[in-house]
Design an enzyme around this catalytic site. Structure first.
Site: not given
Length: 348
Positions: A82, A325
């Site tokens: 995802f 991230r």
């Protein structure tokens, strides 16, 4: 000890939501890393340098406590997919690859309905999706699989709406953004996955119960809005248009500082309301134990799902402060994550 910046610190999470990790986590991390390589979802050099630091498996290992190891592995691989898909979507927008995105969109819809026929697809993102979905489907009845597919078809279409908005330079209004965000964040998907983790498909009357649904929604809204808060610097740097903070600044004419304050207020209200609703939901779970075997099974499963809704708060919170991230200040180019592949994958 992870240090949380003051602007992002939520003492109530640190005090009231103890952090836990599934005991399978070390193997989970290793096997998801191997899966990313085998499925060619990230280049080998990026897997080696970034995969562990992105902490995708930590997020899932902190959420789906009690899940059988093979279920958690399938969920973690799907979750890693995802994130890779989200990055491809972003790069396709940045590089104006509308035809590539359109092809991928239709291929994902097809793979969702028939994963077995897409396992060897030429686009690694399609093949990896088919593999993870097929594994998830194997754990649950057809009724659950159909529901999961219906929910993810909606997610794909929401991603397409975001693609079109960003391609046209449209910042959605606050109300439009909130509705879209529930889909692009896949609220229903992560909630659906509580059921294979608990080893039980919940009947409609349970899933549609007011307090159960509210607890599930609050856990997901917290995650989506906290993600927006933590992502705001990255997304402003990348000239993103889809973030609650950006919608507030654009349409409500708030300053950046006021938008951050509004985000924090919404986030804190989610936490406060969840702590209240959780008590009602636990009473609902207890009431399901009516002396029958089925009643006891449902009561145990709902309690497990509610416990993991609670775990989502701490898992999401710490993920945002440990995952590479969101460490935009450490990137060479603040608008381009170092772990992404900018090439138009799947086009050959």
């Amino acid at each position: 000890m992870t240090v949380v910046p003051p602007a992002l610190c939520l003492p109530v999470i640190e005090d009231e939501f103890p952090r836990q990790l599934h005991e399978y986590w070390p193997k989970l991390q290793e096997r998801t890393r191997t899966w990313l390589l085998e499925k060619r979802l990230m280049p080998a050099d990026k897997v080696s340098e970034y995969a562990d630091g992105l902490c995708y498996t930590d997020l899932m290992a902190g959420y789906y406590l009690g899940a059988p190891d093979d279920v958690l592995q399938a969920i973690a691989d799907y979750s890693a997919w995802f994130f890779v898909w989200d990055d491809r979507h972003d790069r396709d927008i940045v590089h104006a690859r509308s035809a590539a995105w359109r092809r991928l969109r239709f291929r994902l819809h097809a793979a969702l309905d028939s994963p077995g026929t897409h396992l060897a697809h030429g686009d690694p993102l399609v093949a990896g999706f088919a593999d993870s979905v097929a594994r998830l489907y194997a754990f649950m009845p057809t009724t659950w699989n159909t529901r999961f597919a219906r929910h993810f078809h909606e997610v794909i279409e929401a991603y397409d709406r975001e693609f079109r908005n960003r391609a046209r330079g449209i910042v959605p209004t606050v109300d439009d953004y909130l509705a879209l965000r529930r889909l692009t964040f896949a609220h229903r998907i992560w909630t659906d996955l509580l059921e294979p983790s608990a080893g039980c498909e919940l009947p409609d009357f349970v899933r549609r119960n007011t307090v159960y649904r509210r607890a599930a929604l609050l856990s997901q809204e917290f995650a989506a809005w906290y993600n927006d808060l933590c992502s705001l610097p990255k997304e402003i740097a990348g000239e993103e248009l889809h973030n609650l903070g950006i919608s507030l600044i654009t349409h409500e004419k708030l300053t950046l500082e006021e938008a951050v304050e509004d985000l924090r207020r919404r986030i804190e209200e989610c936490i406060t309301e969840f702590l209240t609703v959780e008590k009602d939901a636990l009473r609902f779970a207890d009431g399901l134990a009516d002396g029958t075997v089925r009643g006891k099974e449902l009561s145990i499963a709902v309690r497990a799902c509610l416990a993991n809704m609670r775990n989502w708060f701490s898992s999401v919170y710490w993920f945002h402060h440990e995952s590479g991230r969101y460490m935009v200040d450490s990137w060479d180019d603040r608008s381009t994550p170092p772990y992404v592949n900018n090439e138009a994958a799947g086009e050959k």
